[in-house]
Write a protein that holds these residues in place. Structure first.
Motif, PDB file in Angstrom:
ATOM      1  N   GLN A  97       9.817   5.932  -0.269  1.00 51.87           N
ATOM      2  CA  GLN A  97       8.375   5.704  -0.138  1.00 51.87           C
ATOM      3  C   GLN A  97       7.700   5.759  -1.509  1.00 51.87           C
ATOM      4  OE1 GLN A  97       6.667   4.919   2.813  1.00 51.87           O
ATOM      5  NE2 GLN A  97       5.042   4.460   1.367  1.00 51.87           N
ATOM      6  N   LYS A  98       8.118   6.676  -2.366  1.00 56.93           N
ATOM      7  CA  LYS A  98       7.539   6.748  -3.716  1.00 56.93           C
ATOM      8  C   LYS A  98       7.837   5.476  -4.502  1.00 56.93           C
ATOM      9  CE  LYS A  98       7.808  11.796  -4.129  1.00 56.93           C
ATOM     10  NZ  LYS A  98       8.306  12.140  -2.794  1.00 56.93           N
ATOM     11  N   GLY A 132       2.252   1.058   3.603  1.00 56.42           N
ATOM     12  CA  GLY A 132       1.693   0.584   2.335  1.00 56.42           C
ATOM     13  C   GLY A 132       0.171   0.637   2.292  1.00 56.42           C
ATOM     14  N   LYS A 133      -0.376   0.203   1.173  1.00 54.91           N
ATOM     15  CA  LYS A 133      -1.829   0.223   0.945  1.00 54.91           C
ATOM     16  C   LYS A 133      -2.580  -0.547   2.009  1.00 54.91           C
ATOM     17  CE  LYS A 133      -0.977   0.596  -3.952  1.00 54.91           C
ATOM     18  NZ  LYS A 133      -0.941  -0.085  -5.234  1.00 54.91           N
ATOM     19  N   ALA A 187       8.406   2.498  -3.238  1.00 58.04           N
ATOM     20  CA  ALA A 187       7.610   1.425  -2.629  1.00 58.04           C
ATOM     21  C   ALA A 187       6.152   1.474  -3.058  1.00 58.04           C
ATOM     22  CB  ALA A 187       7.725   1.498  -1.104  1.00 58.04           C
ATOM     23  N   GLU A 188       5.650   2.645  -3.395  1.00 55.72           N
ATOM     24  CA  GLU A 188       4.255   2.775  -3.853  1.00 55.72           C
ATOM     25  C   GLU A 188       4.027   2.024  -5.158  1.00 55.72           C
ATOM     26  OE1 GLU A 188       0.259   4.199  -3.944  1.00 55.72           O
ATOM     27  OE2 GLU A 188       1.713   4.225  -2.305  1.00 55.72           O
ATOM     28  N   PHE A 189       5.051   1.973  -6.005  1.00 48.11           N
ATOM     29  CA  PHE A 189       4.892   1.414  -7.355  1.00 48.11           C
ATOM     30  C   PHE A 189       5.674   0.135  -7.605  1.00 48.11           C
ATOM     31  CE2 PHE A 189       4.024   5.966  -7.619  1.00 48.11           C
ATOM     32  CZ  PHE A 189       2.768   5.944  -8.207  1.00 48.11           C
ATOM     33  N   THR A 220       1.784   2.124 -13.865  1.00 51.55           N
ATOM     34  CA  THR A 220       1.867   2.319 -12.420  1.00 51.55           C
ATOM     35  C   THR A 220       2.643   1.212 -11.720  1.00 51.55           C
ATOM     36  OG1 THR A 220      -0.262   1.218 -12.130  1.00 51.55           O
ATOM     37  CG2 THR A 220      -0.290   3.635 -12.285  1.00 51.55           C
ATOM     38  N   GLU A 221       3.480   0.490 -12.449  1.00 54.60           N
ATOM     39  CA  GLU A 221       4.310  -0.544 -11.840  1.00 54.60           C
ATOM     40  C   GLU A 221       5.742  -0.397 -12.316  1.00 54.60           C
ATOM     41  OE1 GLU A 221       4.907  -5.394 -11.686  1.00 54.60           O
ATOM     42  OE2 GLU A 221       3.560  -4.524 -13.161  1.00 54.60           O
TER      43      GLU A 221
END
Length: 128
Positions: free
Chosen positions: A86-87, A121-122, A89-91, A63-64
């Motif tokens: 965005q996808k 982000g989170k 940036a998620e990982f 996941t990174e």
């Protein structure tokens, strides 16, 4: 990553636009994972190359991503669409490098933070 992206680009399913895109990313563990665009006659239902590579990474248990390389046959390097930004940036961390390239060898590299300033982000979900 360059060669992996160029190879997988040839596998793209793009019968409507004939615009094939390949993407290869490096995972946190150093593995290279690739994906290509897959069109659908109902255009919004297609999948971008970057999204395909990310899905393959997650399916492989990671996941990174630390870097991603995207290539298309265009006159200038093609940036990822907004959804793929965005996808990514998620990982990826804000300093991860996104390299955009043409088949002719023109390349442009940017960090994720440069590609998607002000990313959702989170941290925005804290307290939800």
């Amino acid at each position: 990553m360059r060669e992996a992206a160029r190879r997988v680009r040839e596998m793209a399913y793009a019968p409507y636009s004939n615009f094939k895109v390949g993407a290869a990313l490096r995972t946190g563990a150093g593995r290279v994972v690739s994906g290509c665009n897959v069109e659908n006659v109902a255009y919004p239902e297609g999948t971008c190359a970057e999204a395909g590579a990310i899905a393959a990474m997650v399916a492989g248990g990671e996941t990174e991503l630390t870097a991603i390389y995207v290539v298309a046959d265009a006159p200038a390097p093609v940036p990822p669409c907004g959804g793929c930004r965005q996808k990514i940036a998620e990982f990826a961390g804000p300093d991860a490098v996104v390299t955009m390239a043409t088949l002719a060898g023109d390349e442009r590299a940017m960090s994720v933070a440069e590609l998607l300033p002000g990313a959702f982000g989170k941290g925005h979900m804290e307290g939800a």
